[in-house]
Design a protein around this motif. Structure first.
Motif, short mmCIF file in Angstrom:
data_model
loop_
_atom_site.label_atom_id
_atom_site.label_comp_id
_atom_site.label_asym_id
_atom_site.label_seq_id
_atom_site.Cartn_x
_atom_site.Cartn_y
_atom_site.Cartn_z
N PRO A 65 14.29 -3.24 8.41
CA PRO A 65 13.49 -2.02 8.48
C PRO A 65 14.31 -0.86 9.04
CG PRO A 65 12.82 -3.57 10.18
CD PRO A 65 13.77 -4.31 9.30
N LEU A 66 13.93 0.35 8.65
CA LEU A 66 14.67 1.53 9.09
C LEU A 66 14.32 1.93 10.51
CD1 LEU A 66 14.45 3.63 5.82
CD2 LEU A 66 16.47 2.49 6.74
N GLY A 67 13.05 1.75 10.90
CA GLY A 67 12.65 2.12 12.26
C GLY A 67 11.28 2.77 12.28
N VAL A 68 11.21 3.99 12.82
CA VAL A 68 9.97 4.76 12.86
C VAL A 68 10.01 5.75 11.71
CG1 VAL A 68 8.50 6.31 14.21
CG2 VAL A 68 9.82 4.49 15.36
N VAL A 69 9.06 5.66 10.79
CA VAL A 69 9.08 6.48 9.58
C VAL A 69 7.88 7.42 9.56
CG1 VAL A 69 10.31 4.68 8.34
CG2 VAL A 69 7.82 4.81 8.15
N LEU A 70 8.06 8.55 8.89
CA LEU A 70 7.02 9.56 8.76
C LEU A 70 6.63 9.68 7.30
CD1 LEU A 70 5.30 12.00 9.74
CD2 LEU A 70 7.35 13.43 9.47
N ILE A 71 5.32 9.55 7.04
CA ILE A 71 4.78 9.72 5.69
C ILE A 71 3.88 10.96 5.69
CG2 ILE A 71 3.30 8.73 3.89
CD1 ILE A 71 4.13 5.94 4.96
N ILE A 72 4.23 11.94 4.89
CA ILE A 72 3.43 13.16 4.75
C ILE A 72 2.82 13.14 3.36
CG2 ILE A 72 3.42 15.68 4.84
CD1 ILE A 72 5.98 15.55 6.50
N SER A 73 1.49 13.05 3.28
CA SER A 73 0.84 12.87 1.99
C SER A 73 0.23 14.16 1.47
CB SER A 73 -0.22 11.77 2.07
OG SER A 73 -1.28 12.16 2.92
N SER A 74 -0.21 14.12 0.24
CA SER A 74 -0.73 15.30 -0.45
C SER A 74 -2.26 15.24 -0.56
CB SER A 74 -0.10 15.39 -1.85
OG SER A 74 -0.51 16.55 -2.52
N TRP A 75 -2.85 16.39 -0.91
CA TRP A 75 -4.31 16.52 -0.92
C TRP A 75 -4.95 16.10 -2.24
CZ3 TRP A 75 -5.52 19.56 -4.98
CH2 TRP A 75 -4.60 20.55 -5.39
N ASN A 76 -4.18 16.02 -3.33
CA ASN A 76 -4.81 15.79 -4.63
C ASN A 76 -5.23 14.33 -4.83
OD1 ASN A 76 -2.02 15.30 -4.62
ND2 ASN A 76 -1.86 15.59 -6.83
N PHE A 77 -4.49 13.41 -4.24
CA PHE A 77 -4.89 11.99 -4.19
C PHE A 77 -4.74 11.57 -2.73
CE2 PHE A 77 -3.54 12.88 -8.47
CZ PHE A 77 -4.52 12.28 -9.25
N PRO A 78 -5.60 12.07 -1.86
CA PRO A 78 -5.36 11.98 -0.42
C PRO A 78 -5.41 10.57 0.15
CG PRO A 78 -7.54 12.91 -0.87
CD PRO A 78 -6.84 12.82 -2.18
N ILE A 79 -6.10 9.66 -0.51
CA ILE A 79 -6.12 8.27 -0.06
C ILE A 79 -4.94 7.51 -0.68
CG2 ILE A 79 -7.45 6.12 0.03
CD1 ILE A 79 -8.65 8.38 1.70
N GLY A 80 -4.83 7.57 -2.00
CA GLY A 80 -3.79 6.83 -2.69
C GLY A 80 -2.38 7.23 -2.27
N PRO A 129 2.60 4.64 -0.23
CA PRO A 129 3.90 4.50 0.47
C PRO A 129 3.78 3.68 1.74
CG PRO A 129 3.07 6.75 0.63
CD PRO A 129 2.20 6.05 -0.34
N MET A 130 2.61 3.69 2.38
CA MET A 130 2.44 2.91 3.60
C MET A 130 2.59 1.41 3.33
SD MET A 130 -0.74 2.82 6.31
CE MET A 130 -0.61 4.55 6.74
N ILE A 131 2.19 0.97 2.14
CA ILE A 131 2.35 -0.44 1.78
C ILE A 131 3.82 -0.83 1.89
CG2 ILE A 131 2.18 -2.10 -0.11
CD1 ILE A 131 -0.23 -0.42 -1.13
N GLY A 132 4.70 0.00 1.32
CA GLY A 132 6.13 -0.30 1.38
C GLY A 132 6.69 -0.24 2.79
N ALA A 133 6.21 0.75 3.57
CA ALA A 133 6.71 0.90 4.94
C ALA A 133 6.31 -0.29 5.80
CB ALA A 133 6.17 2.20 5.54
N ILE A 134 5.09 -0.78 5.63
CA ILE A 134 4.62 -1.95 6.37
C ILE A 134 5.38 -3.20 5.91
CG2 ILE A 134 2.67 -3.54 6.64
CD1 ILE A 134 0.84 -1.05 6.66
N ALA A 135 5.46 -3.38 4.58
CA ALA A 135 6.13 -4.56 4.04
C ALA A 135 7.58 -4.65 4.52
CB ALA A 135 6.08 -4.53 2.51
N ALA A 136 8.21 -3.50 4.69
CA ALA A 136 9.60 -3.47 5.15
C ALA A 136 9.73 -3.65 6.65
CB ALA A 136 10.27 -2.16 4.71
N GLY A 137 8.61 -3.56 7.40
CA GLY A 137 8.65 -3.84 8.83
C GLY A 137 8.85 -2.64 9.73
N ASN A 138 8.41 -1.46 9.30
CA ASN A 138 8.59 -0.24 10.08
C ASN A 138 7.38 0.08 10.94
OD1 ASN A 138 11.19 1.05 8.81
ND2 ASN A 138 9.97 0.32 7.09
#
Length: 483
Positions: free
Chosen positions: A105-120, A125-134
């Motif tokens: 894992p890279l460490g502490v990561v920041l995900i900034i999402s958009s308003w048009n698909f605000p949940i998806g 991307p959070m799925i990948g960040a969790i799966a990678a162990g961040n």
């Protein structure tokens, strides 16, 4: 607020450094937590999307619940394989050694999402960040306040709040976050803001994934049969107006077609717009609204320009109170007008006519590289030309948008449409570092690798670099002539 932010980031760093998030059991439990959130709170998610964007619950499930459930299940199914080390082959010159590649894992990561698909666009991307162990900070878009509040209030109940935090706020809190050092930033949004994110990340040499947008064309090579024409047009209508009322980075921005077929296309577009969304200007239960008055005014200004207004052949009706814009078709608006220079991000569809459909290749090449290119054609020669002579994040023939939902394909842009890719294993790799691990034995060590240098050692080194390994061994043992 700054004190709270500092405390949150400090806690995330401590949790990551403890090794907790690296454990496969932690990753699996968090993915299951996401799954439970989506299943338990499906109605609440639909309600939040209805409040922010006017999305019908079917559209909400299709684009932002069901697709994420699918992605979580795919990650759970494949996580063990993704985490496993991968053996690497080594040349004979490295004998006796072995090597492998390990994802860390890279460490502490920041995900900034958009308003048009605000949940998806928050959870994918959070799925990948969790799966990678961040450890993760999620900054949802303040332009979708109901969805932002939902994520802030529910993620802490379903996921490990010491390692996954949602921080709400507008541009000011976004700027504060970007002042801090992260180990990865994943941004989805406009090109303008993407430049600011990249500039801020450069101060800490933080790697960035930018999922931006661009003007995605649909090339229409009409038509071998009337059935093909009908199906292609129906898919164009769906790909333009059916994904958040055209407020989608991967949706169709404009259509390219030969002039002789333009009137046929326009009539079919009108037919399927009415069939899908009705014939009234005051709204449709099956079509989303514009996100806010600012964006409504921006879209209104695109078609209020006199030389553009004259190109409208259908629609053009707007209801500011409900933030609804009726699906609008324009034929040959001026190419230097804003509607053809900027990403539209709304239910306005320019149809640009060409003398020859082959001219579409040069038309596309003369503009920034799009996130996606769509082409409706059965001509294999033309297909090969579009593939080899244009550049885009993806290209899809005879349909639209579906490539986004395929976990085995990477999603991402090129050039001004962004860089980096995710979905499925590509999300896991996006938030990982592939570390090289080499182990060498003490069994053999060759004297000619060390100074002082002479011509014989040079010959041995040259021989070794040519992978004449047996020759190296023989020379080193004095069993082969210097020649």
């Amino acid at each position: 607020m700054e004190t709270d932010l500092e405390a949150d980031l400090k806690e995330l760093r401590q949790v990551f450094n403890s090794g907790k998030t690296k454990e496969s059991s932690w990753r699996i439990s968090q993915l299951h937590g996401l799954l439970h959130l989506l299943e338990d709170r499906e109605n609440d998610i639909s309600m939040a999307l209805k409040q922010d964007l006017g999305k019908h619950h079917v559209e909400a499930y299709r684009d932002e619940i069901g697709t994420v459930v699918k992605s979580v299940n795919y990650a759970l199914k494949n996580l063990k394989q993704w985490m496993a080390g991968k053996k690497a082959s080594l040349p004979l010159a490295a004998f006796p050694s072995k090597a492998e590649l390990l994802h860390e894992p890279l460490g502490v990561v920041l995900i900034i999402s958009s308003w048009n698909f605000p949940i998806g666009l928050s959870l994918e991307p959070m799925i990948g960040a969790i799966a990678a162990g961040n450890a993760i900070v999620l900054k949802p878009s303040e332009l979708a306040p109901s969805c932002s509040s939902f994520l802030a209030e529910t993620i802490r109940d379903y996921l490990d709040n010491s390692a996954v935090k949602v921080i709400e706020g507008g541009s000011a809190i976004g700027e504060r976050l970007l002042e801090h050092k992260f180990d990865k930033i994943f941004f989805t949004g406009s090109t303008r803001v993407g430049r600011s994110v990249m500039s801020a990340a450069a101060q800490h040499l933080t790697p960035v994934t930018l999922e931006l947008g661009g003007k995605c064309p649909a090339v229409v090579d009409f038509f071998s049969t009337s059935r093909d024409a009908d199906m292609a047009t129906k898919r164009i209508v769906w790909g333009k107006f059916g994904a958040c009322a055209g407020q989608a980075c991967i949706g169709i921005d404009y259509v390219l077609i030969e002039k002789k077929y333009a009137s046929n296309l326009v009539e079919l577009l009108k037919k399927y717009i009415t069939q899908c969304y009705g014939d009234g200007p005051t709204g449709s239960h099956s079509m989303s609204k514009i996100i806010n008055k600012k964006h409504f005014s921006r879209l209104k200004s695109l078609i209020d320009e006199p030389r553009v207004k004259s190109s409208i052949v259908h629609g053009g009706l707007l209801d500011e109170e409900s933030l609804f814009i009726w699906p609008t078709i324009l034929v040959d608006p001026p190419l230097d007008a804003a509607i053809m220079m900027e990403e539209i991000f709304g239910p306005l569809l320019p149809v640009i006519t060409l003398e020859r459909i082959e001219d579409s290749i040069e038309f596309i090449r003369a503009r920034p590289k799009p996130l996606a290119l769509y082409a409706f054609t059965k001509d294999e020669h033309f297909q090969k030309g579009l593939i080899s002579e244009t550049s885009s994040g993806s290209i899809m023939f005879n349909d639209v948008i579906l490539q986004y939902a395929v976990d085995t394909l990477p999603f991402g842009g090129v050039g001004e449409s962004g860089f980096g890719r995710y979905h499925g294993k590509y999300s896991f790799e996006n938030f990982s570092h592939e570390k090289v691990v080499v182990m060498r034995s003490f069994l053999i060590d060759f004297w000619f690798r060390y100074p002082p240098w002479d011509d014989k050692k040079l010959q041995l080194i040259k021989s070794g670099l040519r992978f004449d390994y047996l020759g190296v061994v023989l020379i080193a043992l004095g069993l082969k002539s210097k020649a």
